[in-house]
Design an enzyme around this catalytic site. Sequence first.
Site, PDB file in Angstrom:
ATOM      1  N   LYS A 191     -62.382 -13.901  40.698  1.00 29.78           N
ATOM      2  CA  LYS A 191     -63.044 -15.180  40.395  1.00 29.78           C
ATOM      3  C   LYS A 191     -62.133 -16.128  39.619  1.00 29.78           C
ATOM      4  O   LYS A 191     -62.195 -17.348  39.806  1.00 29.78           O
ATOM      5  CB  LYS A 191     -64.336 -14.944  39.610  1.00 29.78           C
ATOM      6  CG  LYS A 191     -65.302 -13.970  40.265  1.00 29.78           C
ATOM      7  CD  LYS A 191     -65.798 -14.444  41.616  1.00 29.78           C
ATOM      8  CE  LYS A 191     -66.623 -13.379  42.297  1.00 29.78           C
ATOM      9  NZ  LYS A 191     -66.718 -13.488  43.725  1.00 29.78           N
ATOM     10  N   GLU A 244     -67.601 -20.501  31.315  1.00 28.09           N
ATOM     11  CA  GLU A 244     -67.796 -21.816  31.928  1.00 28.09           C
ATOM     12  C   GLU A 244     -68.933 -22.509  31.198  1.00 28.09           C
ATOM     13  O   GLU A 244     -69.830 -21.853  30.668  1.00 28.09           O
ATOM     14  CB  GLU A 244     -68.264 -21.652  33.384  1.00 28.09           C
ATOM     15  CG  GLU A 244     -67.191 -21.392  34.388  1.00 28.09           C
ATOM     16  CD  GLU A 244     -67.788 -21.210  35.777  1.00 28.09           C
ATOM     17  OE1 GLU A 244     -68.996 -21.452  35.979  1.00 28.09           O
ATOM     18  OE2 GLU A 244     -67.035 -20.807  36.668  1.00 28.09           O
ATOM     19  N   LYS A 245     -68.905 -23.819  31.238  1.00 29.99           N
ATOM     20  CA  LYS A 245     -70.047 -24.606  30.780  1.00 29.99           C
ATOM     21  C   LYS A 245     -71.250 -24.196  31.626  1.00 29.99           C
ATOM     22  O   LYS A 245     -71.166 -24.140  32.848  1.00 29.99           O
ATOM     23  CB  LYS A 245     -69.728 -26.091  30.993  1.00 29.99           C
ATOM     24  CG  LYS A 245     -70.883 -27.022  30.699  1.00 29.99           C
ATOM     25  CD  LYS A 245     -70.824 -27.505  29.279  1.00 29.99           C
ATOM     26  CE  LYS A 245     -72.037 -28.385  28.978  1.00 29.99           C
ATOM     27  NZ  LYS A 245     -72.440 -28.260  27.570  1.00 29.99           N
ATOM     28  N   HIS A 282     -78.227 -24.411  43.975  1.00 27.04           N
ATOM     29  CA  HIS A 282     -77.184 -23.622  44.636  1.00 27.04           C
ATOM     30  C   HIS A 282     -77.086 -24.126  46.072  1.00 27.04           C
ATOM     31  O   HIS A 282     -78.034 -23.992  46.843  1.00 27.04           O
ATOM     32  CB  HIS A 282     -77.573 -22.135  44.601  1.00 27.04           C
ATOM     33  CG  HIS A 282     -76.647 -21.250  45.378  1.00 27.04           C
ATOM     34  ND1 HIS A 282     -75.993 -20.190  44.820  1.00 27.04           N
ATOM     35  CD2 HIS A 282     -76.271 -21.274  46.676  1.00 27.04           C
ATOM     36  CE1 HIS A 282     -75.252 -19.600  45.743  1.00 27.04           C
ATOM     37  NE2 HIS A 282     -75.402 -20.235  46.885  1.00 27.04           N
ATOM     38  N   GLU A 313     -69.535 -21.535  47.992  1.00 26.71           N
ATOM     39  CA  GLU A 313     -70.726 -21.830  47.186  1.00 26.71           C
ATOM     40  C   GLU A 313     -70.418 -22.890  46.133  1.00 26.71           C
ATOM     41  O   GLU A 313     -69.374 -22.831  45.482  1.00 26.71           O
ATOM     42  CB  GLU A 313     -71.200 -20.578  46.441  1.00 26.71           C
ATOM     43  CG  GLU A 313     -71.748 -19.490  47.315  1.00 26.71           C
ATOM     44  CD  GLU A 313     -72.322 -18.327  46.495  1.00 26.71           C
ATOM     45  OE1 GLU A 313     -72.898 -17.434  47.105  1.00 26.71           O
ATOM     46  OE2 GLU A 313     -72.171 -18.316  45.245  1.00 26.71           O
ATOM     47  N   ARG A 348     -67.445 -13.299  53.949  1.00 24.56           N
ATOM     48  CA  ARG A 348     -68.191 -12.474  54.913  1.00 24.56           C
ATOM     49  C   ARG A 348     -69.196 -13.380  55.627  1.00 24.56           C
ATOM     50  O   ARG A 348     -69.387 -14.520  55.227  1.00 24.56           O
ATOM     51  CB  ARG A 348     -68.961 -11.387  54.165  1.00 24.56           C
ATOM     52  CG  ARG A 348     -69.928 -11.983  53.161  1.00 24.56           C
ATOM     53  CD  ARG A 348     -70.911 -11.003  52.588  1.00 24.56           C
ATOM     54  NE  ARG A 348     -71.941 -11.696  51.839  1.00 24.56           N
ATOM     55  CZ  ARG A 348     -71.835 -12.092  50.579  1.00 24.56           C
ATOM     56  NH1 ARG A 348     -70.717 -11.864  49.915  1.00 24.56           N
ATOM     57  NH2 ARG A 348     -72.804 -12.721  49.978  1.00 24.56           N
ATOM     58  N   VAL A 387     -76.189 -13.150  54.706  1.00 28.86           N
ATOM     59  CA  VAL A 387     -77.568 -12.813  55.081  1.00 28.86           C
ATOM     60  C   VAL A 387     -78.251 -14.030  55.712  1.00 28.86           C
ATOM     61  O   VAL A 387     -78.902 -13.930  56.749  1.00 28.86           O
ATOM     62  CB  VAL A 387     -78.362 -12.373  53.825  1.00 28.86           C
ATOM     63  CG1 VAL A 387     -79.836 -12.191  54.158  1.00 28.86           C
ATOM     64  CG2 VAL A 387     -77.781 -11.101  53.229  1.00 28.86           C
TER      65      VAL A 387
END
Lengths: 83, 447
Positions: free
Chosen positions: B116, B199-200, B207, B274, B291, B294
Amino acid sequence: MSDKSFNVEAPLSGTFYRRPSPDEDPYVEVGDKVKKGTVVCIVESMKIFNEVRAEKDGIIREILIEDEDPVMSHQPMFILEPI
Amino acid sequence: MFNKVLIANRAEIALRVIRACQEMDVKTVAVYSDADKDSLHVKYADEAVNIGKPVARRSYLNIEKIIEVAKETGAEAIHPGYGFLAENGSFVQACETNGIKFIGPSSETQRLAGDKIESRRTAIKAGVPISPGSDGAVSAEEAIQVANEIGYPVIIKASGGGGGRGMRIANNKEELGNFLRLSRGEASAAFGNPDLYIEKYLMEPRHIEFQILADEFGNYIHLGERECSIQKRYQKLIEESPSPIVDEELRKRMGDAAIRVMRSVGYFNAGTVEFLMDKDKNFYFNEINSRLQVEHPVTEMVTGVDLLRQQLIIAAGGRLELSQDEIQQNGWSIECRINAEDPDNSFTPNAGLIKQIIFPGGPGVRVDTHLYSNYEIPPFYDSLVGKLVVWAEDRNMAIKRMRRALSEFYIEGPKSTIPFHQKVMQDEDFIKGNINTHFIKNKFGEG
């Protein structure tokens, strides 16, 4: 073995784990004394890890399930002898 | 095109892959654990091979065994589905070493996307906004210094992480100190990597993610966004496409940003970028999902693009069949995840026998599931057991269609999330598109 021996049963169906993670020691071995409330294993059901505790003080006499094998709800996993 | 593909997965996603292969005249090999003998993917595939015990570590996560089966059956490629080995760099490498095509990005891309901290740096280099935070891993002292600069609350995240593990929100210096210790322990245990960053923390963000397709010749397109704000404990429950808040101009900016991120990690095949979005529609890169996801069906429903088919074409060395101009989002699609969980009891998972199941049908309804009457849901795997997807001309019609489809969906046996979805489809804020990632927590006290 005394006829007062008692079982620890699986609270639900899932996978039986003897250790907190693959690199760690098992929670208990045969011959260990456990107190009421001691964690003896984990049963994982659908990615939820459920710690299973001894309901009474006792000595572990037999471990009936292989590490990482499936267990059914209410299946005996350990036989303990009361202290 | 490939002659034969092995599917290293189970349940509904294994069926999804098998269906795509069959429609392209590609033979399929299913693998299954002792717990999945009666599973539909075993029945639908051309061949099925038992790979071991129910516990995933001894079957669906057994890299050596799965490679061995691929070689023995002559499968030229492996589709990993989602979960299990889908984002496991060692598995991708094992495929590469053994001359088996992994249907997804390279192991090097997987490594970059899985770290990340690394992917935050990638986003910066690509000129994509990230939420303010630390540059790389931090000690406790550094974290407190960064938090003073960006302001509380801050969110602690694990560099190796995912699925919300190790994540904590700190409102002040004391909490930050305590939570860093807890998260570091959790991150080491869960990911073998104690690195944390902060992170803030965005208040009630949405999302929103973008579906990307890229071939191995450097051609990239995006297929628009999915709104996935309805979550509990970072697990999505309802997804839709398009998003009620994204207009054409914002879509273009976000889509371009997503492509820049993917380009900078050399991504190919299907993947997702994202973003989190604040109330003022500022968007911040969150992570790459390397990937198929879903919730891919909602994108398929509005674009008319079969993502599995595209994955197979790309992996077989083909070029993208579509250009960006040819991608249009037509109408509205919503997906409700059907989980074997009790929504009235903290979403506790419950496995067991499906005595009877009746599926919804009619116009614009798609059900992706491995369930059937008299099937027993084993307790060893994820609680996701199906996806109910609808399509309609607009969002209002899609909500009405989803209500209708949910009312037709009958499961006798374990509890499911169907009653929860019925409540959400009647919720005024949901109907208005007034949603964020705290929706379930605020409305239902969960999450």
